[in-house]
Scaffold this motif. Structure first.
Motif, short mmCIF file in Angstrom:
data_model
loop_
_atom_site.label_atom_id
_atom_site.label_comp_id
_atom_site.label_asym_id
_atom_site.label_seq_id
_atom_site.Cartn_x
_atom_site.Cartn_y
_atom_site.Cartn_z
N SER A 359 35.88 62.01 67.43
CA SER A 359 36.80 60.97 67.93
C SER A 359 36.60 59.65 67.21
CB SER A 359 36.62 60.79 69.44
OG SER A 359 37.08 61.93 70.14
N ASP A 360 35.36 59.29 66.88
CA ASP A 360 35.12 58.04 66.16
C ASP A 360 35.81 58.06 64.80
OD1 ASP A 360 33.63 57.01 68.21
OD2 ASP A 360 31.68 57.53 67.34
N TRP A 361 35.71 59.19 64.10
CA TRP A 361 36.34 59.28 62.78
C TRP A 361 37.85 59.18 62.89
CZ3 TRP A 361 39.81 62.36 60.20
CH2 TRP A 361 39.83 62.25 58.80
N HIS A 362 38.43 59.88 63.88
CA HIS A 362 39.89 59.86 64.02
C HIS A 362 40.39 58.49 64.48
CE1 HIS A 362 41.26 63.88 63.02
NE2 HIS A 362 40.14 64.33 63.52
N LEU A 363 39.62 57.81 65.33
CA LEU A 363 40.00 56.45 65.70
C LEU A 363 39.97 55.53 64.49
CD1 LEU A 363 38.12 56.12 69.11
CD2 LEU A 363 40.59 56.07 68.78
N SER A 364 38.97 55.72 63.62
CA SER A 364 38.91 54.93 62.40
C SER A 364 40.09 55.23 61.48
CB SER A 364 37.59 55.21 61.67
OG SER A 364 37.49 54.45 60.49
N ARG A 365 40.48 56.51 61.42
CA ARG A 365 41.64 56.88 60.59
C ARG A 365 42.91 56.24 61.13
NH1 ARG A 365 44.00 62.76 58.57
NH2 ARG A 365 44.60 63.09 60.74
N MET A 366 43.04 56.18 62.44
CA MET A 366 44.21 55.56 63.04
C MET A 366 44.28 54.06 62.70
SD MET A 366 44.03 57.35 66.79
CE MET A 366 45.33 56.35 67.50
N GLN A 367 43.12 53.44 62.61
CA GLN A 367 43.10 51.99 62.39
C GLN A 367 43.13 51.60 60.92
OE1 GLN A 367 39.72 50.09 64.20
NE2 GLN A 367 40.46 48.02 63.78
N HIS A 368 42.43 52.37 60.07
CA HIS A 368 42.25 51.94 58.69
C HIS A 368 42.75 52.93 57.65
CE1 HIS A 368 39.76 48.75 60.29
NE2 HIS A 368 38.95 49.62 60.85
N GLY A 369 43.27 54.05 58.05
CA GLY A 369 43.58 55.08 57.07
C GLY A 369 42.46 56.10 57.03
N ILE A 370 42.33 56.85 55.94
CA ILE A 370 41.40 57.96 55.86
C ILE A 370 40.03 57.47 55.42
CG2 ILE A 370 40.91 60.19 54.82
CD1 ILE A 370 43.85 60.56 54.40
#
Length: 373
Positions: A359-370
């Motif tokens: 979830s942390d990685w996907h939240l980061s992807r939502m905010q900043h891209g990949i």
């Protein structure tokens, strides 16, 4: 998204549900989990219903189905907790080959995969990486016979169960994807079980010699195909977990209806009725987010697609965690004991969040891209 079932979808789901009820019940599923290999008759049964061919183009013997059909199928598969190489082979590897832009690789492998004759998996993670990554330490080079490849991959989902692996590597300074037979000389797989009853493997390649046709894609085409496979894997996982959530809610409800305390069925206590209502609410949330993931796959905009997929993964993970924890609580702790079927679903949902990005990685992807981690 049109949520009305087509006749073909309805027939597929009904036939699949009947097959899984007969062949993937509790004891049969447990027996398969104890076996390191693939139950080929069971795999063939799924393939005969078209599960392995859903995403394969019609030109290669498949059905070229929509993300909606993928979601609906995975909901049923998740409800029966069908695991093994299903998502790695029938979803991720299939999509990777389909979207690679290599017609020779598609014609060589996709018909056999659609027919259930070949099982594939994808190896992309290296020792210092988490979640989605690019190849760094696995190196390929040209040789007179075709290609030589060396290096190590970790956490290869169903790696030892596969007949072939699609491996990411560095070729002349750019990303490349190769088909590597698991029984090839110089290829070694260390298989091990995971908490949820599935299997992973560590892949070690030592100067493994590949034919020229083993190269699937390189450069931007390789990165795009691997990204597409990853996205489809996330969507399939979301639907699979949503189906598992629904079954765990049913198991917990059934348990409260038969267990008694103080001369009354547990389900008759108002506080537990409220708890069941919370479970149902989170079940509906999980299914709704599975629809979001399918909607994301259908988006032509890459940023929107990845945003929706990450949002769905986080949303399903939240619902899955709540239902799993409450199921154990409502079973009085017995939900984690090996004797109860509920424990299989609890373990599966616990591992869901870690697969294909937490979830942390996907939240980061939502905010900043990949993020590359």
């Amino acid at each position: 998204m049109d949520l009305t079932y087509r006749d073909e979808q309805r027939m597929l789901l009904e036939s699949l549900d009947k097959l899984l009820a007969a062949q993937w019940a509790f004891e049969a599923r447990r027996a398969r989990a104890r076996d390191a290999g693939v139950d080929r008759p069971a795999w063939q049964g799924l393939a005969d219903l078209g599960v392995a061919a859903l995403l394969v183009p019609e030109a290669h013997g498949g059905f070229q189905e929509t993300p909606a059909t993928l979601m609906l199928t995975q909901l049923v598969l998740g409800r029966h907790l069908v695991q093994g190489p299903l998502i790695p082979s029938a979803v991720m590897a299939t999509v990777l080959l389909r979207d690679s832009g290599n017609p020779v690789s598609c014609q060589t492998h996709l018909p056999a995969m659609a027919a259930g004759q070949q099982v594939f998996s994808v190896a992309w993670l290296e020792s210092d990486q988490r979640h989605q990554a690019v190849a760094r330490a696995v190196l390929a080079q040209a040789c007179p016979q075709g290609w030589r490849i060396s290096g190590r991959k970790k956490l290869v989902w169903a790696g030892a169960q596969a007949d072939q692996l699609i491996v990411s590597a560095v070729l002349d300074g750019e990303q490349a994807l190769f088909v590597v037979p698991t029984r090839l000389e110089g290829v070694h797989l260390q298989d091990y079980p995971t908490l949820d009853g599935q299997r992973c493997a560590t892949l070690v390649m030592d100067q493994a010699c590949l034919p020229e046709g083993a190269l699937v894609a390189r450069g931007a085409a390789a990165q795009s195909a691997l990204q597409s496979a990853f996205d489809h894997g996330v969507a399939a996982l979301c639907a699979h977990a949503a189906g598992a959530v629904g079954r765990l809610v049913d198991l917990t409800t059934g348990y409260l209806k038969v267990r008694e305390q103080f001369g009354r069925r547990l389900a008759s206590f108002q506080v537990l009725q409220h708890a069941l209502a919370d479970l149902l609410m989170h079940q509906e949330m999980a299914v709704s987010f599975a629809h979001v993931a399918a909607r994301g796959l259908g988006s032509a905009d890459a940023a929107e697609r990845q945003y929706l997929l990450s949002a769905a993964k986080v949303g399903v993970a939240d619902a899955a965690r709540f239902v799993a924890e409450q199921a154990v609580q409502l079973h009085g702790g017995m939900g984690m004991t090996d004797e109860l079927e509920a424990s299989d679903y609890v373990r599966s949902l616990a591992l869901f969040e870690c697969l294909l990005g937490d979830s942390d990685w996907h939240l980061s992807r939502m905010q900043h891209g990949i993020p590359q981690t």
